[in-house]
Design an enzyme around this catalytic site. Structure first.
Site, PDB file in Angstrom:
ATOM      1  N   THR A  74       2.073-100.124  94.689  1.00 27.62           N
ATOM      2  CA  THR A  74       3.397 -99.493  94.706  1.00 27.62           C
ATOM      3  C   THR A  74       3.251 -97.980  94.717  1.00 27.62           C
ATOM      4  O   THR A  74       2.467 -97.433  93.948  1.00 27.62           O
ATOM      5  CB  THR A  74       4.126 -99.870  93.398  1.00 27.62           C
ATOM      6  OG1 THR A  74       4.362-101.260  93.418  1.00 27.62           O
ATOM      7  CG2 THR A  74       5.428 -99.106  93.221  1.00 27.62           C
ATOM      8  N   ARG A 104      13.431-112.295  92.788  1.00 29.48           N
ATOM      9  CA  ARG A 104      12.923-111.412  91.721  1.00 29.48           C
ATOM     10  C   ARG A 104      12.984-109.944  92.159  1.00 29.48           C
ATOM     11  O   ARG A 104      12.629-109.576  93.269  1.00 29.48           O
ATOM     12  CB  ARG A 104      11.488-111.802  91.389  1.00 29.48           C
ATOM     13  CG  ARG A 104      10.854-110.991  90.253  1.00 29.48           C
ATOM     14  CD  ARG A 104      10.034-109.833  90.766  1.00 29.48           C
ATOM     15  NE  ARG A 104       9.315-109.147  89.667  1.00 29.48           N
ATOM     16  CZ  ARG A 104       8.687-107.992  89.823  1.00 29.48           C
ATOM     17  NH1 ARG A 104       8.666-107.398  90.987  1.00 29.48           N
ATOM     18  NH2 ARG A 104       8.069-107.435  88.816  1.00 29.48           N
ATOM     19  N   VAL A 105      13.441-109.099  91.252  1.00 32.78           N
ATOM     20  CA  VAL A 105      13.455-107.653  91.468  1.00 32.78           C
ATOM     21  C   VAL A 105      12.678-107.014  90.319  1.00 32.78           C
ATOM     22  O   VAL A 105      12.820-107.430  89.166  1.00 32.78           O
ATOM     23  CB  VAL A 105      14.912-107.130  91.483  1.00 32.78           C
ATOM     24  CG1 VAL A 105      14.958-105.610  91.455  1.00 32.78           C
ATOM     25  CG2 VAL A 105      15.658-107.667  92.710  1.00 32.78           C
ATOM     26  N   GLY A 106      11.859-106.035  90.628  1.00 34.40           N
ATOM     27  CA  GLY A 106      11.046-105.384  89.591  1.00 34.40           C
ATOM     28  C   GLY A 106      11.659-104.092  89.096  1.00 34.40           C
ATOM     29  O   GLY A 106      12.859-103.831  89.252  1.00 34.40           O
ATOM     30  N   ASP A 107      10.817-103.263  88.537  1.00 29.62           N
ATOM     31  CA  ASP A 107      11.261-101.985  87.968  1.00 29.62           C
ATOM     32  C   ASP A 107      11.459-100.893  89.020  1.00 29.62           C
ATOM     33  O   ASP A 107      12.227 -99.948  88.813  1.00 29.62           O
ATOM     34  CB  ASP A 107      10.215-101.472  86.962  1.00 29.62           C
ATOM     35  CG  ASP A 107       8.867-101.241  87.646  1.00 29.62           C
ATOM     36  OD1 ASP A 107       8.433-102.115  88.417  1.00 29.62           O
ATOM     37  OD2 ASP A 107       8.262-100.173  87.423  1.00 29.62           O
ATOM     38  N   GLY A 159       2.814-101.163  88.195  1.00 27.89           N
ATOM     39  CA  GLY A 159       2.306-102.251  87.361  1.00 27.89           C
ATOM     40  C   GLY A 159       3.345-103.339  87.182  1.00 27.89           C
ATOM     41  O   GLY A 159       4.253-103.490  88.008  1.00 27.89           O
ATOM     42  N   GLY A 181       6.399-104.848  86.501  1.00 26.10           N
ATOM     43  CA  GLY A 181       7.726-104.253  86.364  1.00 26.10           C
ATOM     44  C   GLY A 181       8.516-104.760  85.179  1.00 26.10           C
ATOM     45  O   GLY A 181       9.278-104.006  84.559  1.00 26.10           O
TER      46      GLY A 181
END
Ligand code: SD4
Length: 332
Positions: free
Chosen positions: A191, A219-222, A243, A245
């Site tokens: 990322t 799914r969605v991360g940070d 890393g 999220g």
């Protein structure tokens, strides 16, 4: 006294740094005690990014040297990695979710505190540019999924298949056992979170990713969440995360780092404390996941820190574009 004047008032900020703890806590709630170091000459501009992404930081620096501002720089820098099909964690060529769909998350935040974000975006390589369009062309901050894609197409972005042959093969191999284990990232590339301090002393940041490989659909991360994967406060500094999220979101990591800098910590100390918040939780499973932060303050000081070894930051300042290995928490 206006907030900006307060920050500039070195003698009072000095007092803020030496007063006893209980008073400091109250003071922090109301007033920033960040103290810019006025004696050191700041060499502007500065660009930093997560991992080893020298081509991306070089592009950002080129934009800055040509007179572009920090927002142009971080967008253009991130686009380099989004277009790089060999990078399997960003943009085109990103590894898909467990169903084989490449879904992108990205955000951008400028020196005025404006921000834009896209989550679960499919078929558009330059998610960071769509995020910028959300920031500049809509009354919203975040667009998701089909809505984000439709908006991008209306804005002139060309839809394309983001699953490259190489990523498809990697995914097909994974499907044989289909074990979902977020691995500790020990690659040199992942990322991309990028922060720039331009010649005017203004800070902007951007973050873009295809998220965790083989994540659950939806799914969605940070990375696209303002305050988690990225936060910019032009009076103080900025931070970006990489890393796992989920762990960054749980501690609102990037906002935390900026707030710690506001309280007087250096970017390095702020990154270390934010990692501390994750690893010191009761029952923290930190041995099994990675998180890394990079940060910059208004003085151009930078810092980075991670849970595990092999995280790095790329920094371009004063003609030197270098990869800096991050210090880390887990020395076992
Ligand atoms: C996420 N933080 O989606 C991103 C992935 C990442 O290193 O940064 N991997 O959770």
């Amino acid at each position: 006294m206006k907030r900006r004047d307060f920050i500039k008032n070195a003698s009072f900020t000095g007092l803020g740094l030496t007063i006893n703890n209980s008073f400091a806590k109250n003071a922090i709630l109301e007033k920033p005690i960040f103290k810019a170091n006025k004696t050191d000459k700041v060499i502007l501009p500065v660009v930093i990014a997560t991992w080893n992404v020298k081509k991306a930081t070089a592009k950002a620096m080129e934009v800055l040297q040509a007179g572009g501002d920090a927002t142009d720089a971080v967008e253009q820098g991130c686009k380099i990695e989004e277009a790089n099909e060999k990078g399997q964690t960003v943009g085109k060529g990103g590894l898909p979710d467990r169903d084989g769909n490449v879904t992108l998350d990205a955000c951008i935040m400028d020196q005025h505190g404006n921000c834009g974000s896209v989550v679960y975006l499919q078929n558009i390589t330059h998610a960071v540019s769509v995020a910028r369009k959300v920031m500049e062309e809509t009354p919203h901050v975040m667009l998701a999924g089909e809505g984000a894609k439709e908006f991008a197409i209306l804005q002139g972005f060309e839809p394309e298949d983001l699953l490259t042959e190489a990523s498809k093969k990697t995914w097909e191999k994974w499907k044989v056992e289909a074990n979902y284990e977020p691995i500790i990232n020990i690659e040199n590339h992942d990322t991309i979170g990028m922060l720039a301090l331009d010649k005017n002393g203004d800070i902007s940041g951007a973050c873009t990713t295809s998220g965790l490989a083989y994540k659950m659909p939806g799914r969605v991360g940070d990375s696209p969440i303002i305050g988690s994967g990225l936060f910019v406060d032009n009076e103080i500094g900025a931070c970006a995360a990489t890393g796992l999220g989920e762990e960054v979101i749980k501690t609102v990591g990037s906002f935390l780092v900026v707030e710690l800098m506001r309280q007087g910590k250096s970017p390095q100390a702020a990154c270390e404390e934010a990692i501390g918040r994750i690893v010191n939780k009761p029952h923290s499973d930190y041995k099994n996941f990675q998180v890394g932060y990079i940060a910059i303050n208004k003085s151009g000081e930078t810092g980075c820190y991670s849970i595990h070894q092999y995280f790095s930051m790329t920094k371009f300042q004063d003609g030197i574009n270098e990869q800096i290995q991050s210090d880390y928490f887990n020395k076992d």
